[in-house]
Design an enzyme around this catalytic site. Structure first.
Site, mmCIF file in Angstrom:
data_model
loop_
_atom_site.group_PDB
_atom_site.id
_atom_site.type_symbol
_atom_site.label_atom_id
_atom_site.label_comp_id
_atom_site.label_asym_id
_atom_site.label_seq_id
_atom_site.Cartn_x
_atom_site.Cartn_y
_atom_site.Cartn_z
ATOM 1 N N SER A 285 -13.392 -31.949 -8.872
ATOM 2 C CA SER A 285 -13.727 -33.368 -8.683
ATOM 3 C C SER A 285 -13.724 -34.091 -10.020
ATOM 4 O O SER A 285 -13.616 -33.469 -11.088
ATOM 5 C CB SER A 285 -15.113 -33.505 -8.023
ATOM 6 O OG SER A 285 -16.136 -33.232 -8.964
ATOM 7 N N SER B 292 -16.246 -35.761 -11.379
ATOM 8 C CA SER B 292 -17.604 -36.079 -11.828
ATOM 9 C C SER B 292 -17.817 -35.863 -13.322
ATOM 10 O O SER B 292 -18.766 -36.391 -13.897
ATOM 11 C CB SER B 292 -18.631 -35.248 -11.046
ATOM 12 O OG SER B 292 -18.560 -33.887 -11.408
ATOM 13 N N LYS C 22 -21.840 -29.480 -14.892
ATOM 14 C CA LYS C 22 -22.410 -30.738 -15.383
ATOM 15 C C LYS C 22 -22.807 -30.557 -16.846
ATOM 16 O O LYS C 22 -22.780 -29.466 -17.389
ATOM 17 C CB LYS C 22 -23.649 -31.140 -14.581
ATOM 18 C CG LYS C 22 -23.446 -31.262 -13.073
ATOM 19 C CD LYS C 22 -22.574 -32.437 -12.671
ATOM 20 C CE LYS C 22 -22.365 -32.470 -11.159
ATOM 21 N NZ LYS C 22 -21.384 -33.512 -10.757
ATOM 22 N N SER D 75 -21.104 -39.175 -9.820
ATOM 23 C CA SER D 75 -21.499 -37.795 -10.026
ATOM 24 C C SER D 75 -22.716 -37.459 -9.176
ATOM 25 O O SER D 75 -23.734 -38.159 -9.225
ATOM 26 C CB SER D 75 -21.831 -37.557 -11.510
ATOM 27 O OG SER D 75 -22.350 -36.252 -11.706
#
Length: 248
Positions: A67, A69, A124, A212
């Site tokens: 993705s 994010s 992350k 996100s």
């Protein structure tokens, strides 16, 4: 995690057949008779599976970015390498630390098991450490009362799922010892809040701040969910120039 379970099952199965052949089958096999294909393949694949399992469990593991994010740091389709021993050695599958080394630091990019579904891996940036007070006000981070240093670095456009073109602003943010890029969209909803990170947990956010799914929505990452530290892009089919880039 599912692939790790598959690897463990294959390792146990091929190893069991190999041991069975050593301690029993070869003793009862008629002289000159060839090994069965099960024994032959198990003996051939066991060392390979063992090597791959050990490397993925304790050294490095590859992941694919699914993705946007973490844009602009990581793009959809990036294949990355994750250091599995930076934060200590962990028992495969169970993920419990048996040899403690370093702990995640602010600004590092970390792969972890999604707390709401541990079968999924997320990536992350570490924002808050245990005991930190994290504030997010008007799309700006404040950690323990200190606003982060942020500077505008230009415009940034990308295509989101559904072929929607997104116009964002590119900023340079300093988080701990790391200076990295983040994206903010002016007309995106503002998500304000303040939390204190509990012991043994971490607060994480994506660099694409307005796109996100991170700790602002589902909470903290427990220590036992940590997989490792992302450190390099090793492949991208659409952009060969990204191959070999370190992850800042």
């Amino acid at each position: 995690m599912l692939f790790a379970l598959f690897m463990l099952a294959a390792l146990v199965l091929t190893g069991a057949v190999w041991l069975l052949d050593i301690f029993y089958l070869r003793k009862v096999r008629a002289e000159g008779k060839a090994e069965s294909w099960v024994v032959e393949y198990s003996k051939s694949f066991f060392p390979v599976i063992l090597a791959v399992f050990m490397i993925r469990s304790f050294l490095v593991e590859p992941f694919k970015i699914p993705s946007g994010s973490m844009m602009p740091t990581l793009l959809v389709g990036d294949f990355i390498l994750v250091n599995k021993h930076t934060y200590g050695l962990r028992v495969p599958i169970l993920n419990n630390t048996f040899f403690e080394m370093n702990h995640p630091q602010r600004g590092e990019v970390m792969v972890f098991r999604y707390p709401q579904d541990p079968s999924m891996d997320y990536i992350k940036r570490v924002v808050g450490l245990p005991g930190d007070r994290i504030e997010y006000r008007d799309k700006h981070l404040v950690i323990n009362g200190q606003p982060l240093e942020v500077g505008l670095d230009g415009d940034y456009e990308y295509v989101a799922p559904g072929l929607n073109r997104i116009a964002a602003k590119l900023y340079k943010e300093t988080l701990g010892a790391h200076k990295h890029d983040i994206l903010l969209v002016d007309d995106a909803p503002v998500i304000d809040g303040e939390v204190i990170v509990p012991p043994g947990h971490y607060f994480v956010m994506g660099d694409n701040r307005d796109n996100s799914n991170d700790s602002r929505f589902w909470g903290f990452v427990p220590e036992n969910n940590i997989v490792g530290k992302a450190f390099m892009i090793w492949w991208n089919f659409d952009n060969f120039g990204r191959i070999g880039d370190t992850i800042k």
